[in-house]
Design a protein around this motif. Structure first.
Motif, PDB file in Angstrom:
ATOM      1  N   VAL A 220       0.857  -1.316   0.055  1.00 26.21           N
ATOM      2  CA  VAL A 220       0.014  -0.066   0.011  1.00 26.21           C
ATOM      3  C   VAL A 220       0.701   1.162  -0.054  1.00 26.21           C
ATOM      4  O   VAL A 220       0.385   2.272  -0.540  1.00 26.21           O
ATOM      5  CB  VAL A 220      -1.003   0.009   1.220  1.00 26.21           C
ATOM      6  N   LEU A 221       1.833   1.143   0.619  1.00 24.50           N
ATOM      7  CA  LEU A 221       2.811   2.276   0.423  1.00 24.50           C
ATOM      8  C   LEU A 221       3.673   2.232  -0.627  1.00 24.50           C
ATOM      9  O   LEU A 221       4.262   1.177  -1.201  1.00 24.50           O
ATOM     10  CB  LEU A 221       3.623   2.372   1.799  1.00 24.50           C
TER      11      LEU A 221
ATOM     12  N   LYS B 105      -7.456  -1.431  12.447  1.00 23.23           N
ATOM     13  CA  LYS B 105      -6.758  -1.231  11.226  1.00 23.23           C
ATOM     14  C   LYS B 105      -5.089  -1.107  11.661  1.00 23.23           C
ATOM     15  O   LYS B 105      -4.872  -0.304  12.678  1.00 23.23           O
ATOM     16  CB  LYS B 105      -6.863   0.043  10.494  1.00 23.23           C
TER      17      LYS B 105
ATOM     18  N   LEU C 164      -0.958  -0.899  10.109  1.00 21.33           N
ATOM     19  CA  LEU C 164      -0.277  -0.767   8.776  1.00 21.33           C
ATOM     20  C   LEU C 164       1.193  -1.292   9.247  1.00 21.33           C
ATOM     21  O   LEU C 164       1.788  -0.773  10.220  1.00 21.33           O
ATOM     22  CB  LEU C 164      -0.240   0.569   8.585  1.00 21.33           C
ATOM     23  N   ALA C 165       1.746  -2.067   8.516  1.00 22.90           N
ATOM     24  CA  ALA C 165       3.138  -2.597   8.753  1.00 22.90           C
ATOM     25  C   ALA C 165       3.940  -2.305   7.370  1.00 22.90           C
ATOM     26  O   ALA C 165       3.458  -2.296   6.458  1.00 22.90           O
ATOM     27  CB  ALA C 165       3.162  -4.153   8.994  1.00 22.90           C
ATOM     28  N   GLY C 166       5.327  -1.854   8.003  1.00 21.16           N
ATOM     29  CA  GLY C 166       6.191  -1.547   6.843  1.00 21.16           C
ATOM     30  C   GLY C 166       7.588  -1.990   7.205  1.00 21.16           C
ATOM     31  O   GLY C 166       7.902  -2.020   8.400  1.00 21.16           O
TER      32      GLY C 166
ATOM     33  N   LYS D 156       3.805   0.308  17.311  1.00 23.18           N
ATOM     34  CA  LYS D 156       3.490   1.532  17.845  1.00 23.18           C
ATOM     35  C   LYS D 156       2.134   1.751  18.105  1.00 23.18           C
ATOM     36  O   LYS D 156       1.361   1.959  16.969  1.00 23.18           O
ATOM     37  CB  LYS D 156       4.168   2.681  16.581  1.00 23.18           C
TER      38      LYS D 156
ATOM     39  N   ASP E 223       8.039  -2.055  11.202  1.00 17.88           N
ATOM     40  CA  ASP E 223       7.216  -1.164  12.226  1.00 17.88           C
ATOM     41  C   ASP E 223       5.951  -1.312  11.981  1.00 17.88           C
ATOM     42  O   ASP E 223       5.496  -1.268  10.809  1.00 17.88           O
ATOM     43  CB  ASP E 223       7.744   0.220  11.608  1.00 17.88           C
TER      44      ASP E 223
ATOM     45  N   VAL F 127       2.195   0.199  12.772  1.00 22.19           N
ATOM     46  CA  VAL F 127       1.688   1.297  13.240  1.00 22.19           C
ATOM     47  C   VAL F 127       0.178   1.042  13.582  1.00 22.19           C
ATOM     48  O   VAL F 127      -0.405   0.408  12.552  1.00 22.19           O
ATOM     49  CB  VAL F 127       1.758   2.622  12.377  1.00 22.19           C
TER      50      VAL F 127
ATOM     51  N   LEU G 235      -3.422   1.950  13.493  1.00 21.58           N
ATOM     52  CA  LEU G 235      -4.328   3.415  12.938  1.00 21.58           C
ATOM     53  C   LEU G 235      -5.849   3.514  13.503  1.00 21.58           C
ATOM     54  O   LEU G 235      -6.170   4.433  13.795  1.00 21.58           O
ATOM     55  CB  LEU G 235      -4.474   3.245  11.442  1.00 21.58           C
ATOM     56  N   SER G 236      -6.343   2.485  13.894  1.00 22.52           N
ATOM     57  CA  SER G 236      -7.724   2.557  14.426  1.00 22.52           C
ATOM     58  C   SER G 236      -7.792   1.189  15.388  1.00 22.52           C
ATOM     59  O   SER G 236      -7.650   0.128  14.918  1.00 22.52           O
ATOM     60  CB  SER G 236      -8.658   2.356  13.206  1.00 22.52           C
TER      61      SER G 236
ATOM     62  N   VAL H  12     -11.190   6.219  11.729  1.00 19.57           N
ATOM     63  CA  VAL H  12     -10.885   5.627  12.962  1.00 19.57           C
ATOM     64  C   VAL H  12     -12.040   5.123  13.737  1.00 19.57           C
ATOM     65  O   VAL H  12     -12.752   6.039  14.143  1.00 19.57           O
ATOM     66  CB  VAL H  12      -9.845   6.717  13.637  1.00 19.57           C
TER      67      VAL H  12
ATOM     68  N   LYS I 107       0.693  10.624   2.428  1.00 19.43           N
ATOM     69  CA  LYS I 107      -0.458  10.001   2.899  1.00 19.43           C
ATOM     70  C   LYS I 107      -0.596  10.239   4.385  1.00 19.43           C
ATOM     71  O   LYS I 107       0.345  10.058   4.954  1.00 19.43           O
ATOM     72  CB  LYS I 107      -0.359   8.582   2.565  1.00 19.43           C
TER      73      LYS I 107
ATOM     74  N   PHE J 114       8.309   4.651   9.035  1.00 18.03           N
ATOM     75  CA  PHE J 114       8.562   4.404   7.726  1.00 18.03           C
ATOM     76  C   PHE J 114       8.186   5.429   6.773  1.00 18.03           C
ATOM     77  O   PHE J 114       8.224   5.225   5.649  1.00 18.03           O
ATOM     78  CB  PHE J 114       8.045   3.161   7.289  1.00 18.03           C
TER      79      PHE J 114
ATOM     80  N   GLN K 249       3.170   8.407   4.953  1.00 18.08           N
ATOM     81  CA  GLN K 249       4.150   8.495   3.950  1.00 18.08           C
ATOM     82  C   GLN K 249       4.405  10.232   3.526  1.00 18.08           C
ATOM     83  O   GLN K 249       3.230  10.920   3.295  1.00 18.08           O
ATOM     84  CB  GLN K 249       3.600   7.613   2.749  1.00 18.08           C
TER      85      GLN K 249
END
Lengths: 274, 270
Positions: A42-43, A60, A62-64, A87, A141, A143, A145-146, B62, B77, B110, B160
């Motif tokens: 997605v990134l 939700k 998000l892993a990067g 995080k 990492d 994160v 989000l929700s 959220v 983003k 990131f 991002q």
């Protein structure tokens, strides 16, 4: 009494009435898992090597993964390293605060790292470069989000999604430094796909994939990590009330059933993107 | 493993001698020396000078926040959640009759192209500065007298970063405030313009921000055409400033239309 007022004043009895009838306030059956969505890449991959966004109901994460290189340490020759940092941002819930990572974040980081490394999903010697003179360090990492409950499942699924997406770039050694080249990157070999299922216990009844509302009412919860073939790679029951052997067995079985479906979802998400 | 570093792109085979470390992650001899050709009408990503990037917006992302929004300008983003209003709890801010706004701006580990961002040691200087800027930008759009003795918390995270983070964050935060039902005078929209010597470019990417002489970010309440924040880095020729301002205002107008449409759609959906 108004439904909302009842829920606010006596959440436990509110919830008990639902569970007695075999349903939950959000309409799920007791053993139903919220819909899981997995999106990998997605990134922009010019910036972060691999990424995955996972939605577990309205939770939700998000892993990067970003890559670094270094020399393997003397105790673990040929081995690369996986560094996981979860995080929990105050953005995702008013329960989290900014500043230093909370205990919960540390526990989740360790859980994700152990599940990946100890299950054999990632073999650290696969990360060696140049016959072990160098090795990759995967900085993962995650994160939030929700936040709507069950972070253990969401973080591990996101971590696996990103890992399955990861491609290691070609390298060239010049003097004593590694540079990345334009060569075709190699796909990281993910040998197992460990997936989690968290179950909670309420009045001796097993409830799968608890939401935030439920997490506060459950007396204990158990996270089981299993592969699609039913190999159990980890069980995590952090205190709480005692659970009987029968209950734990049930959790194991639920997870093994769930794992088949979930590994397929993950594989499909990765396939669509590549 | 100690002393890990982000590997750089390998220099071309023939001039391996001239390798040098460039911590920005740019190729030592490749893209860094390539000047964007200013005379040509298209930019690196194929846009005309006055084109904006592709925009995507959403609200209510959220689960347990009072209001939230997600805004994406191609590779930039940003996600934002608003909590409150809740009672002032003392803490670090002095008591105030009027409502207060607390902004928390952060980068995901990131977010930056230069590799992982260290987040262990709490907030970094740039995040603090951007938090303050964001608060100043949004404050004047809120009807603070309606929020007696209470605090509204705005949390922004850049997932991002590819240029214009402050502008996108402002837009995103303003949408989240509206989604939270906080009483506003107007939405705040922001837009940036880069100046590359001869040519003005709307909504620059990070690469364009770096290569240009200056970047101007304007936050504007489009209804009343009032500017709430003017933030400029680098140089602009005196006579070009008015032109840049006008360009920013136009950009804000476009963004405002999209915000309005999205918010309207979200209220009818409920």
């Amino acid at each position: 009494m108004e439904v909302e007022a009842f829920q606010r004043l006596d959440p436990e009895n509110f919830y008990r009435r639902f569970v007695k009838n075999g349903v939950r306030p959000d309409g799920r059956e007791l053993r139903a898992v919220r819909p899981i969505s997995v999106d990998v890449g997605v990134l922009s991959e010019e910036r972060v090597q691999a990424s995955a966004l996972v939605g577990l109901g309205s939770t939700k994460v998000l892993a990067g993964i970003s890559l670094q290189v270094g020399h393997p340490s003397e105790n673990t020759p040929m081995c690369g390293m996986l560094d996981v940092e979860v995080k929990l941002t105050p953005l995702s819930s008013s329960k989290f605060s900014s500043g230093r990572p909370s205990e919960q974040a540390h526990v989740l980081s360790t859980f994700v790292k152990n599940s990946i490394v100890e299950s054999g999903a990632l073999v650290l010697t696969d990360l060696a470069i140049d016959d072990g003179a160098f090795a990759w360090k995967l900085c993962m990492d995650i994160v939030c989000l929700s936040f709507d409950g069950n972070l253990a499942d969401a973080t591990l699924i996101a971590a696996m999604g990103a890992l399955m997406r990861l491609q290691l770039p070609g390298t060239r050694r010049i003097d004593d430094e590694i540079f990345v080249t334009e060569d075709t990157p190699t796909q990281l070999v993910v040998r197992e796909v460990p997936v989690p299922l968290t179950c909670g216990v309420f009045d001796g009844i097993i409830i799968a994939d608890p939401s935030l509302l439920e997490e506060e009412l459950l007396t204990t919860h158990v996270t089981v990590v299993s592969t699609s073939e039913g190999k159990v790679c980890g069980v995590h029951k952090p205190g709480g009330s005692c659970a009987s052997g029968k209950q734990l067995n049930e959790c194991l079985q639920l997870c093994q059933q769930h794992a088949k479906q979930l590994t397929q979802t993950l594989a499909a998400a990765v396939r669509i993107q590549s | 493993m100690n002393n890990c570093y982000k590997p750089l792109a390998a220099p071309a085979q023939n001039d391996a001698k001239s390798k040098r470390r460039d911590r920005d992650g740019k190729a030592p001899n490749g893209t860094a020396t390539k000047e964007p050709s200013l005379a040509s009408t298209t930019r690196e990503d194929g846009r005309a000078p006055y084109d904006m990037r592709q925009v995507y917006m959403d609200v209510g992302v959220v689960a347990h926040a009072t209001g939230s929004a997600y805004v994406e300008f191609n590779h930039t983003k940003v996600i934002c959640a608003v909590y409150g209003p809740h009672a002032q709890t003392g803490g670090d801010s002095a008591f105030s009759e009027e409502g207060q706004l607390q902004c928390d701006f952060s980068y995901a580990p990131f977010a930056m192209p230069g590799g992982r961002r260290e987040t262990r040691g709490g907030k970094k200087d740039d995040e603090r500065e951007l938090s303050t800027l964001l608060r100043q930008t949004l404050e004047s759009s809120i009807q603070v007298h309606r929020l007696t003795k209470s605090v509204v918390g705005v949390h922004v995270m850049v997932l991002q970063a590819d240029g214009g983070e402050l502008a996108v964050a402002t837009t995103c935060a303003s949408m989240a405030l509206a989604d939270a039902g906080i009483e506003l005078y107007d939405l705040v929209t922001a837009c940036s313009v880069g100046y590359c010597g001869t040519q003005m470019v709307l909504d620059p990417t990070k690469e364009e921000e770096k290569s240009g002489a200056g970047v101007m970010t304007i936050a504007l309440m489009p209804g009343s055409q009032q500017v709430t924040q003017w933030w400029q880095e680098g140089r602009f020729d005196g006579q070009k400033v008015a032109e840049a301002l006008e360009l920013c205002t136009d950009g804000c107008g476009c963004v405002h239309k999209m915000m309005e449409a999205k918010l309207k759609a979200s209220t009818t959906k409920k």
